[in-house]
Write a protein that holds these residues in place. Sequence first.
Motif, short mmCIF file in Angstrom:
data_model
loop_
_atom_site.label_atom_id
_atom_site.label_comp_id
_atom_site.label_asym_id
_atom_site.label_seq_id
_atom_site.Cartn_x
_atom_site.Cartn_y
_atom_site.Cartn_z
N ARG A 2 0.84 -1.20 0.00
CA ARG A 2 0.00 0.00 0.00
C ARG A 2 0.87 1.24 0.00
O ARG A 2 1.92 1.28 0.66
CB ARG A 2 -0.90 0.02 1.24
N PRO A 3 0.44 2.31 -0.71
CA PRO A 3 1.18 3.57 -0.65
C PRO A 3 1.22 4.10 0.77
O PRO A 3 0.23 4.03 1.50
CB PRO A 3 0.38 4.49 -1.56
N THR A 4 2.36 4.64 1.17
CA THR A 4 2.53 5.21 2.50
C THR A 4 2.34 6.71 2.46
O THR A 4 2.23 7.32 1.38
CB THR A 4 3.93 4.88 3.04
N SER A 15 5.50 18.49 1.61
CA SER A 15 6.21 17.87 2.72
C SER A 15 5.34 16.85 3.43
O SER A 15 4.10 16.87 3.32
CB SER A 15 6.65 18.94 3.73
N LEU A 16 5.99 15.97 4.20
CA LEU A 16 5.26 14.98 5.00
C LEU A 16 4.40 15.67 6.04
O LEU A 16 3.29 15.21 6.37
CB LEU A 16 6.27 14.03 5.67
N GLU A 39 -5.69 15.17 -4.70
CA GLU A 39 -5.56 14.62 -6.06
C GLU A 39 -4.59 13.45 -6.08
O GLU A 39 -4.83 12.44 -6.76
CB GLU A 39 -5.07 15.72 -7.02
N ALA A 40 -3.52 13.55 -5.30
CA ALA A 40 -2.55 12.46 -5.22
C ALA A 40 -3.15 11.23 -4.54
O ALA A 40 -2.83 10.08 -4.90
CB ALA A 40 -1.30 12.92 -4.48
N ILE A 41 -4.02 11.44 -3.56
CA ILE A 41 -4.70 10.32 -2.90
C ILE A 41 -5.47 9.50 -3.92
O ILE A 41 -5.40 8.26 -3.94
CB ILE A 41 -5.64 10.84 -1.79
N GLU A 42 -6.19 10.19 -4.79
CA GLU A 42 -6.96 9.50 -5.83
C GLU A 42 -6.04 8.83 -6.84
O GLU A 42 -6.28 7.71 -7.29
CB GLU A 42 -7.89 10.50 -6.54
N ILE A 47 -4.73 4.81 0.99
CA ILE A 47 -5.80 4.51 1.94
C ILE A 47 -5.33 4.88 3.33
O ILE A 47 -4.34 4.34 3.83
CB ILE A 47 -6.20 3.02 1.90
N ARG A 48 -6.05 5.80 3.94
CA ARG A 48 -5.68 6.22 5.29
C ARG A 48 -5.99 5.11 6.28
O ARG A 48 -7.03 4.44 6.18
CB ARG A 48 -6.47 7.48 5.67
N ASN A 49 -5.10 4.89 7.23
CA ASN A 49 -5.28 3.84 8.24
C ASN A 49 -5.53 4.49 9.60
O ASN A 49 -4.59 4.79 10.34
CB ASN A 49 -4.03 2.96 8.30
#
Length: 340
Positions: A2-4, A15-16, A39-42, A47-49
């Motif tokens: 999964r993307p972090t 930035s983080l 936009e990057a999330i899509e 997926i937020r945990n």
Amino acid sequence: MRPTAKDLAEAAGVSLATVDRVLNDRPNVSEKAARKVNEAIERIGFIRNPAAVNLARNRVYRFRFVLPIAGDQYLRELLSQVEEARDALRADLTDIDVAQVPVGDPHALANYLSGLSPDLLDGVAIMAPESPQARDAMARLIERGVKVVQFLSGQEKLDDADFVGVNNHAAGATAGKIIGRFLGDKPGKIMVVAETMMAQDSIERRRGFDSILNSRFPHLCPLPSLETYGDEKRARQVIRRVLEHHQDVRAVYVLSSEARAPVAAVEQHIDPQRLTIVVHERTPFSEEALKDERIDAIIAQDPGHAVRSAIRIMRARLEQREPIASQEKIRIEVLLKENI
């Protein structure tokens, strides 16, 4: 993999720390930066945990079981299971407690629920009879942001609350089929005993029971439901009256969760082995009565499973996850002397 959050920051070109602010709705984020992150999330399928976030923040989940004040052995079993879950989950950042309130008084229950705040509780599992006051109080609790689980006894038309318990219509139908099969072709009457017919579970069990008897066993006549209100003296009085006026009673169906007082009242007036008796819930009394053949079958649901399921559902809702339906389904168990 999964993307972090780091992957998300790189994909958005921020930035983080900015990603953290956007994900957690914190201030000091420009519209342009927020748009880039969303936009990057899509784009990358991030997926937020929430569970990981809560763990990192050392967040404690605060859950409460609202149970009746009055009760017998099944209530004690529920209290024991809640205590066991509380001890087991304390290390998992989950705080569980119990409040026993007069759930039979809808105004008192509504008044209690109106005082619960999302600042003190994240979720509440409520075991209460059906009433407009209880239903409206639960709806307002949900509006205040508290997750609500209708525990073992539901309310009609409360779509935003989860329900934990068996399919009560099916449970009643199961009782009807067992009694019908046990009694055979000889006509007779069936005494039906409830603690209260205000409870949604009692209503649904009675409907399921009647549906099977009417369609499959028309020679059997179920009598109007008796209500004991959990009072042993009243149970003795109403059951004695029915047995005196209906000499052809051949079976007893106790559709409430506490069978000890109704069965004891029956025993005062007739040998229970002359009757077919079906009850709900496995308790020390019902288990012993099954072994002694004073009753013929128990239709049960696992109270430990129900308690753990309510906790899992409240936690899933808080973490914006969908509960696993197959895991949370409470199954109907039919216990006989031979399989107990």
